[in-house]
Design an enzyme around this catalytic site. Structure first.
Site, PDB file in Angstrom:
ATOM      1  N   GLU A   1       0.801  -1.232   0.000  1.00 29.40           N
ATOM      2  CA  GLU A   1       0.000   0.000   0.000  1.00 29.40           C
ATOM      3  C   GLU A   1       0.834   1.282   0.000  1.00 29.40           C
ATOM      4  O   GLU A   1       0.646   2.143   0.864  1.00 29.40           O
ATOM      5  CB  GLU A   1      -0.973  -0.022   1.184  1.00 29.40           C
ATOM      6  CG  GLU A   1      -1.853  -1.270   1.159  1.00 29.40           C
ATOM      7  CD  GLU A   1      -2.792  -1.396   2.355  1.00 29.40           C
ATOM      8  OE1 GLU A   1      -2.782  -0.513   3.227  1.00 29.40           O
ATOM      9  OE2 GLU A   1      -3.518  -2.400   2.408  1.00 29.40           O
TER      10      GLU A   1
ATOM     11  N   GLU B   1      -6.185 -10.326  -2.209  1.00 31.08           N
ATOM     12  CA  GLU B   1      -7.014 -10.233  -1.002  1.00 31.08           C
ATOM     13  C   GLU B   1      -8.486 -10.152  -1.368  1.00 31.08           C
ATOM     14  O   GLU B   1      -9.246  -9.360  -0.792  1.00 31.08           O
ATOM     15  CB  GLU B   1      -6.600  -8.999  -0.176  1.00 31.08           C
ATOM     16  CG  GLU B   1      -5.130  -8.979   0.179  1.00 31.08           C
ATOM     17  CD  GLU B   1      -4.738  -7.862   1.139  1.00 31.08           C
ATOM     18  OE1 GLU B   1      -5.627  -7.183   1.691  1.00 31.08           O
ATOM     19  OE2 GLU B   1      -3.520  -7.670   1.333  1.00 31.08           O
TER      20      GLU B   1
HETATM   21  O1  G3I Z   1      -6.037 -10.209  18.198  1.00 27.68           O
HETATM   22  C1  G3I Z   1      -6.465  -8.994  18.823  1.00 27.68           C
HETATM   23  C2  G3I Z   1      -7.276  -9.288  20.027  1.00 27.68           C
HETATM   24  O2  G3I Z   1      -6.463  -9.914  20.984  1.00 27.68           O
HETATM   25  C3  G3I Z   1      -7.836  -7.967  20.553  1.00 27.68           C
HETATM   26  O3  G3I Z   1      -8.654  -8.215  21.642  1.00 27.68           O
HETATM   27  C4  G3I Z   1      -8.648  -7.268  19.470  1.00 27.68           C
HETATM   28  C5  G3I Z   1      -9.180  -5.904  19.931  1.00 27.68           C
HETATM   29  O4  G3I Z   1      -9.258  -4.999  18.853  1.00 27.68           O
HETATM   30  O5  G3I Z   1      -7.794  -7.046  18.392  1.00 27.68           O
HETATM   31  C6  G3I Z   1      -7.298  -8.238  17.832  1.00 27.68           C
HETATM   32  O6  G3I Z   1      -6.462  -7.915  16.791  1.00 27.68           O
HETATM   33  C7  G3I Z   1      -7.083  -7.445  15.619  1.00 27.68           C
HETATM   34  C8  G3I Z   1      -6.642  -8.373  14.484  1.00 27.68           C
HETATM   35  O7  G3I Z   1      -7.107  -7.856  13.262  1.00 27.68           O
HETATM   36  C9  G3I Z   1      -7.187  -9.791  14.659  1.00 27.68           C
HETATM   37  O8  G3I Z   1      -8.563  -9.784  14.589  1.00 27.68           O
HETATM   38  C10 G3I Z   1      -6.558  -6.055  15.371  1.00 27.68           C
HETATM   39  O9  G3I Z   1      -7.064  -5.188  16.350  1.00 27.68           O
HETATM   40  C11 G3I Z   1      -6.992  -5.587  13.998  1.00 27.68           C
HETATM   41  O10 G3I Z   1      -6.355  -4.353  13.703  1.00 27.68           O
HETATM   42  C12 G3I Z   1      -6.559  -6.600  12.957  1.00 27.68           C
HETATM   43  O11 G3I Z   1      -7.083  -6.195  11.711  1.00 27.68           O
HETATM   44  C13 G3I Z   1      -6.431  -6.710  10.572  1.00 27.68           C
HETATM   45  C14 G3I Z   1      -5.994  -5.531   9.697  1.00 27.68           C
HETATM   46  O12 G3I Z   1      -5.478  -5.985   8.468  1.00 27.68           O
HETATM   47  C15 G3I Z   1      -4.900  -4.753  10.372  1.00 27.68           C
HETATM   48  O13 G3I Z   1      -3.786  -5.582  10.563  1.00 27.68           O
HETATM   49  C16 G3I Z   1      -7.395  -7.596   9.822  1.00 27.68           C
HETATM   50  O14 G3I Z   1      -7.647  -8.775  10.585  1.00 27.68           O
HETATM   51  C17 G3I Z   1      -6.798  -7.981   8.468  1.00 27.68           C
HETATM   52  O15 G3I Z   1      -7.758  -8.654   7.714  1.00 27.68           O
HETATM   53  C18 G3I Z   1      -6.400  -6.718   7.711  1.00 27.68           C
HETATM   54  O16 G3I Z   1      -5.797  -7.096   6.508  1.00 27.68           O
HETATM   55  C19 G3I Z   1      -5.403  -6.033   5.640  1.00 27.68           C
HETATM   56  C20 G3I Z   1      -4.176  -6.509   4.882  1.00 27.68           C
HETATM   57  O17 G3I Z   1      -3.176  -6.878   5.785  1.00 27.68           O
HETATM   58  C21 G3I Z   1      -3.662  -5.419   3.948  1.00 27.68           C
HETATM   59  N1  G3I Z   1      -4.715  -5.011   3.038  1.00 27.68           N
HETATM   60  C22 G3I Z   1      -5.953  -4.597   3.672  1.00 27.68           C
HETATM   61  C23 G3I Z   1      -6.477  -5.691   4.592  1.00 27.68           C
HETATM   62  C24 G3I Z   1      -7.793  -5.286   5.195  1.00 27.68           C
HETATM   63  O18 G3I Z   1      -7.654  -4.163   6.031  1.00 27.68           O
END
Ligand code: G3I
Length: 634
Positions: free
Chosen positions: A448, A556
């Site tokens: 990105e 994705e």
């Molecule tokens: O695991 C923790 C949990 O312990 C906690 O209680 C909870 C509270 O918010 O958060 C959990 O972590 C979250 C994690 O996903 C697992 O669910 C994070 O907050 C959250 O930020 C994270 O979001 C991910 C996001 O990227 C940011 O990393 C999404 O799952 C993931 O699908 C998303 O993927 C991105 C790609 O990497 C790049 N392209 C866009 C795509 C969608 O945003």
């Protein structure tokens, strides 16, 4: 400070196969030669190699439901919690009085025609833990009838009760867990124009009383589990977590443990208990869990855990697996793996469907820098190691994601000196690619980099801030040196239509190519909605990328259905048609090498509410799955 005991670079293969250590020369430098037209990369990581203290250790099988591969875990109990700065900003905001409401209105709305609703008689509040908070919210509108309202989020135990006179009252008893400043937000909605809203915060400052024993001891509870569907004869694990608003940790018991089940307090996470069982008969299972207060053991609550067990036949796909259909066309078909899926109750069926349908997997989160390198010099490899093991077992390729991204960075990087960032970036690439280079041969090196207007993302990227656009060149060159035969990608979103963002990406590619910067493919993320219709523009964009000599990976893909609740048959069909057309466009373009979904099931999608994936929450295939099969088979 973590003890650093081992020096010298060690590949993941070396760790898996200690017997071949001598044969493959583990521990020796494995850097490739620098070709003359390439800028010399920074030499090796400047931090010491992670020592044995960072190496994952085998986890008890009773704690997971992995089938056919061993799960490893982090070797330490918990990460040291960094000391938090005192919340001076929060306190200053509290002292400044009630925050101004935030007004939102639809685009093109004439603000003179209708004034926004507002709240009267509110103020920030200071209370002691154990006190009862009661705040009456009374929205008004100078030129309309009574506005509606809703709270944005209720704290645990809080209620928002209707007084049947146009007002509602928030009632809540904050306890030890709530000490700090809570921002409670209520949104008032104009009665004539629902898009006209006033969002009002009230700040509630909660402190401990001088004598905390005056705070009532409330019954503990179980953290709510979502609904689960599993397959008969699969192992099921439940991580049950006790909660107590008094800030203590309850103990859990299962009075009637099913035969063959195990129930263990987690050896490292005191508040978690792991129940593992293998249901042998289909049906709806319920299980009572007794949650016992740790201060007053006579204070208990009984909570019921329930889940559905279906016959194996209900999960069998009809028709050929997607990966087989893809293989006939030289296309890889993949998914992003939920971090630690083997700790979810339905992890076994998740893994079985993954193994049946896909031949390439991307870690959805476990390789992100905040997760794998949360503290300087400290690495958490277990999530990715486990995924690599799972992939090996099922002959899947692993797609590394992401090496250099402006988001999901650990705090220590955000706070690092600008002058040190290049070294941090290069250390990270070296550590991660170095460890997995024998197992992972396709990488999202830069994720990105382009802003919506087509310019490079600048202000919001710590990497750009430190190195300007050369961070991209440096990362790509270094990646090539570490893994000379790996496929290197730039991965981007919102490039599946014509527009400034796609044009900006192409400008970047042309500049990189002109400077001989290695780049093999573009990742089209494609987080779409079912209203997506720019198929011709996508064809053209694919052709433009192909004409530059690059491959295309759909990295994705998911197709969200907007709207609340379960999607209708018509909505599911619309979604299926988008999947079908995207697959068709990829098939037509010989440079398109992979169709990778961002997950398997709506149960765990990052856009779960929008049901964007080919399998529903109970792992039943949706019309989208059939559409993919048909497109690949045609
Ligand atoms: O695991 C923790 C949990 O312990 C906690 O209680 C909870 C509270 O918010 O958060 C959990 O972590 C979250 C994690 O996903 C697992 O669910 C994070 O907050 C959250 O930020 C994270 O979001 C991910 C996001 O990227 C940011 O990393 C999404 O799952 C993931 O699908 C998303 O993927 C991105 C790609 O990497 C790049 N392209 C866009 C795509 C969608 O945003």
């Amino acid at each position: 400070m973590l003890q650093q005991t081992v020096s010298g670079r060690r590949s993941f293969l070396c760790l898996l196969l200690p017997a071949v250590l001598l044969l493959v020369g583990c521990g020796s430098s494995d850097e490739a030669d620098t070709s003359p037209d390439q800028e010399a990369p920074p030499s090796g990581p400047s931090t010491q190699d992670p020592g044995a203290d960072d190496e994952p250790v085998r986890e008890l099988p009773a704690l997971n439901n992995a089938v056919g591969f061993d799960v490893f875990r982090e070797p330490h109990a918990r990460l040291p919690v960094p000391e938090l700065p005192s919340d001076t900003a929060g306190q200053m905001e509290f002292d400044a009085g009630l925050p101004e409401p935030v007004i939102s209105m639809p685009a093109g709305f004439d603000a003179d025609s209708n004034s926004a609703p507002f709240f009267r008689n509110l103020a920030n509040l200071e209370v002691l833990a154990g006190d009862i908070v009661s705040i009456r919210f009374e929205p008004e509108d100078l030129d309309g009838s009574l506005p509606g309202m809703f709270p944005q989020k209720l704290p645990l135990g809080g209620t928002f009760e209707d007084n049947f006179d146009g007002s509602k009252t928030f009632v809540w008893q904050p306890l030890q867990e709530d000490v700090g400043i809570l921002r409670f937000t209520v949104v008032a909605v104009d009665s004539e124009e629902p898009g006209l809203k006033a969002s009002q915060d009230v700040l509630i400052r909660i402190t401990l009383p001088d004598d905390p024993s005056t705070i009532p001891n409330v019954a503990p509870m179980l953290e709510t589990l979502r609904d689960f569907t599993v397959r008969v004869n699969d192992p099921v694990v439940f991580e049950l977590k006790g909660q107590d608003l008094n800030g203590t940790i309850p103990t859990l018991e299962v009075p009637l443990l099913p035969p063959g089940a195990s129930f263990l307090q987690h050896p490292r996470l005191e508040e978690i208990y792991v129940l593992k069982l293998t249901p042998t008969v289909p049906g709806i299972y319920t299980l009572d869990v007794l949650v016992r207060d740790s201060v007053d053991p006579s204070l208990t609550a009984t909570e019921t855990v329930s889940f559905t067990v279906l016959d194996a036949g209900q999960f069998e796909g009809s028709g050929a697996p997607l990966k087989d259909l893809g293989q006939n066309r030289d296309l890889e078909i993949g998914f992003a793996a939920l971090q630690s899926f083997y700790h979810q109750p339905d992890g076994a069926i998740y893994a079985a469907i993954a193994a049946r349908e896909f031949n390439i997997v991307t870690p959805e989160n476990s390789m992100k820098m905040n997760i794998i390198n949360p503290l300087p010099g400290h690495f958490e490899f277990s999530g990715t190691d486990n995924l690599v093991r799972f992939a090996k077992l099922h002959d899947m390729r692993v797609h590394g994601h992401p090496l250099v991204w402006y988001r999901l960075l650990p705090e220590w990087i955000m706070q690092s000196d600008i002058a040190d960032r290049e070294r941090h970036m290069s250390d990270f690439i070296e550590r991660i690619m170095g460890r997995y280079k024998d197992e992972i041969d396709v990488w999202d090196v830069v994720n990105e980099p382009i802003a919506d207007n087509g310019e490079l993302r600048q202000a919001d990227s710590v990497w750009y801030e430190a190195m300007g656009e050369s961070y991209i060149d440096k990362a790509m060159r270094q990646a090539r040196l570490i893994a000379p035969s790996a496929t290197l990608l730039i991965n981007e979103f919102d490039i599946s239509m014509a527009g400034p963002k796609f044009n900006g990406l192409i400008r970047l590619v042309e500049r990189l190519q002109a400077s001989n910067v290695p780049l093999d493919a573009i990742g089209f993320q494609m987080h779409l909605f079912s209203s997506y219709s720019s198929f011709e523009e996508l064809r053209t964009n694919f052709a433009t990328v192909a004409a530059l000599g690059l491959d295309i990976y759909i990295t994705e893909l998911d197709v969200s259905i907007s709207g609340e609740g379960s999607p209708s048959a018509a909505e599911l069909q619309l979604q299926a048609d988008v999947y079908r057309q995207i697959a068709q466009i990829c098939i037509e373009q010989t440079r398109c090498k992979a169709i990778q979904m961002w997950g398997i099931t709506d149960q765990y999608s990052f856009r779960s509410n929008f049901n964007p994936l080919p399998f529903d929450r109970a792992y039943q295939s949706k019309p989208a799955f059939k559409a993919l099969q048909e497109a690949l088979a045609k």
